[in-house]
Design an enzyme around this catalytic site. Sequence first.
Site, PDB file in Angstrom:
ATOM      1  N   LYS B  96      -8.480   1.522   5.995  1.00 34.62           N
ATOM      2  CA  LYS B  96      -8.159   2.145   5.029  1.00 34.62           C
ATOM      3  C   LYS B  96      -7.181   3.358   5.534  1.00 34.62           C
ATOM      4  O   LYS B  96      -6.238   3.552   4.713  1.00 34.62           O
ATOM      5  CB  LYS B  96      -9.132   2.715   4.170  1.00 34.62           C
ATOM      6  CG  LYS B  96     -10.208   1.748   3.373  1.00 34.62           C
ATOM      7  CD  LYS B  96      -9.204   1.045   2.224  1.00 34.62           C
ATOM      8  CE  LYS B  96     -10.356   0.173   1.532  1.00 34.62           C
ATOM      9  NZ  LYS B  96      -9.804  -0.690   0.481  1.00 34.62           N
ATOM     10  N   GLU B 118      -9.979   6.476  -6.203  1.00 32.27           N
ATOM     11  CA  GLU B 118     -11.155   5.929  -6.776  1.00 32.27           C
ATOM     12  C   GLU B 118     -11.766   5.468  -5.210  1.00 32.27           C
ATOM     13  O   GLU B 118     -11.179   5.039  -4.174  1.00 32.27           O
ATOM     14  CB  GLU B 118     -11.203   4.804  -7.432  1.00 32.27           C
ATOM     15  CG  GLU B 118     -10.784   3.423  -6.656  1.00 32.27           C
ATOM     16  CD  GLU B 118      -9.606   3.329  -6.487  1.00 32.27           C
ATOM     17  OE1 GLU B 118      -8.662   4.080  -6.630  1.00 32.27           O
ATOM     18  OE2 GLU B 118      -9.258   2.410  -5.555  1.00 32.27           O
ATOM     19  N   SER B 385     -12.839  -5.385   9.521  1.00 34.87           N
ATOM     20  CA  SER B 385     -12.001  -4.410   8.514  1.00 34.87           C
ATOM     21  C   SER B 385     -12.762  -2.820   8.938  1.00 34.87           C
ATOM     22  O   SER B 385     -12.068  -1.954   8.655  1.00 34.87           O
ATOM     23  CB  SER B 385     -12.066  -4.730   7.245  1.00 34.87           C
ATOM     24  OG  SER B 385     -13.131  -5.005   6.779  1.00 34.87           O
TER      25      SER B 385
END
Lengths: 253, 406
Positions: B96, B118, B385
Amino acid sequence: MLETTIRNKLAQKDILLMTHIVIGYPNLDTSFEVVRTMVEAGVDLMELQIPFSEPMADGSVILKANQDALATGITVDQCFDFAQQVARDYQIPFLFMTYYNILFKYGVEAFAERMAECGLCGAIVPDLPPEEADEYLAAMNRHGLAPIFIFAPNTGETRMRQIAAHGSGFIYCMARKGVTGLQTDFSQQLGGHLAHCRAATELPLALGFGVKDHDDVQFIKGKADIAVVGSEAIRVLDSQGVAAVGDLIRSLR
Amino acid sequence: MNRTLRDIPLPDIKGYFGEYGGSFIPDVLQKVMDEITEAYLEIKQDKSFQQELQSLYRNYVGRPSALFHARNLSNKIGGAQIYLKREDLNHTGAHKINHCLGEALLAKRMGKEILIAETGAGQHGVALATAAALVGLKCHIYMGVVDIAKERPNVTRMKILGARVVPVTRGTQTLKDAVDAAFEAYLEDPVRQIYAIGSVVGPHPFPMMVRDFQQIIGIEAREQFQEMTGRLPDNLVACVGGGSNAIGLFSAFLDDRSVSMYGVEPSGRGLYAGQHAATLTLGTPGILHGFRSYMLQDDAGEPLPVYSVASGLDYPGVGPQHSLLKDLERVNYVTAGDKETIDAFFELSRVEGIIPALESCHAVSYAMGLAAKLASDQTILVNLSGRGDKDIDFVMENYGKDYCPE
């Protein structure tokens, strides 16, 4: 034609009132009662909201009403039946208000066709911009329904003209940014915004978002044609019951 | 199949990937989305911006992230060779950060003051809070109270980093509702704030912009894999919630016909209503949260409740580019359930000494099953990830006794 109906009413009154309900909140019987009470108290037109669980443009009061209505198991078909009933019983224009996925899933053409059969006059779909609305606009036009579009406070004049070119009936002007039902500052700045809206379109103007009492409606007189009361009516319904909603409406003008 | 990827812009000027994407939002937001699009297209061409971002990737995130041949795991399975793209080694522990730095730098250049977003598992929230601290912006993170309870360490991290974590109590109190709450806050003040969407979802330009920032994963992995093995991987596997890590990996290989791709969705407790979040597997096209894509919805168009053991995959929609890739059959969208996911969590931890995030475990689990069916000269590149530190308490409380006997 919705616009003609509005103009005829405006020949007799200096400001029209549009109210809003969420169909099926808190239940269908109460929704019928609220519509009857509002019509008898003199509202000029009404938005009937088909509940959707993600009402992007709505604040906490209407959001909760949407979610509670859905929790009763209400269906889109029941909303059409409801609309057909009230449009038959009362001689004011009724509009649907909902979010685009409801139309998309139903089939946009079929949705418009059934709206016309039920005697509805138009629709407000706040998450559908004119750029994405070709199919919707064609269907609404085919069935003689008014697609109502929205001017936001940050909508520029060029954009207003583009939007207005696709709309009919009237233009819904937001009194401020954000979602429905919060405090609005009825100030000179808002007056200026409405003057810009007026310059951008020949259509009648409705003003909503935070309109809640007599003073707000007095402020709107002469600047817009229709005052829209939404969340406040639900607040009064929740706290004081159906009869008090009638008192609220009668106190506004 | 008449259309191929070569004929279709990704996306077109209105943000469409085929018939998916676009922008379905109130006009008050459309204006700011147009401003973001314009600013993004400008910085995309701006050398100084790209240099700043690349420098941060290298010196702050620690890129390039490693490519690791998981020999122990591969040997144990006895099939195809599994390679892991180690996005879990990035600063903040997941992929991210790649797009959060991009979004934060963009916000700064646009003169915004507050980054809002969010978060589900908290990975995006932590990454954005980190990027906000670095570039000197305020940060407000909206998070469902169910997820707050489940992801304590990430909530603590966000607070330490100076972000405000806003608990979301509406609806199912998970990711979908956090998106609604963040949109609502954004509508209130779209001038000072910018909504840094946490995946390749939402209205244009976000599916394009977040994908662009995440492409670094695939670009690096392609080069590293070729350097390590002398060829391209035969298979790619990545988990798909919104789909940002998957699209980041897949994008660099879309034109390589020899490379098969698998996007793994969570089948949760089973593929029946409310127990999974397998949007591409069981969804239908619809419009939610400002874009058109596959979504899990009922006949009336209401989004259905979703569930996954991994909060970060717990979403009834999916990025529009994935919807197109599904229709074109370029990517195979498959599923892994809670049970296999937890198995994979412990297996990778014990065989390779890598504790993976529950989201990523979906990909690991599917890759393990795929490897068993393939010959040992075949290869599978898995996007790992995120790391699993955030999940350890939850996993031990709920599954510890099955995997860690005294």
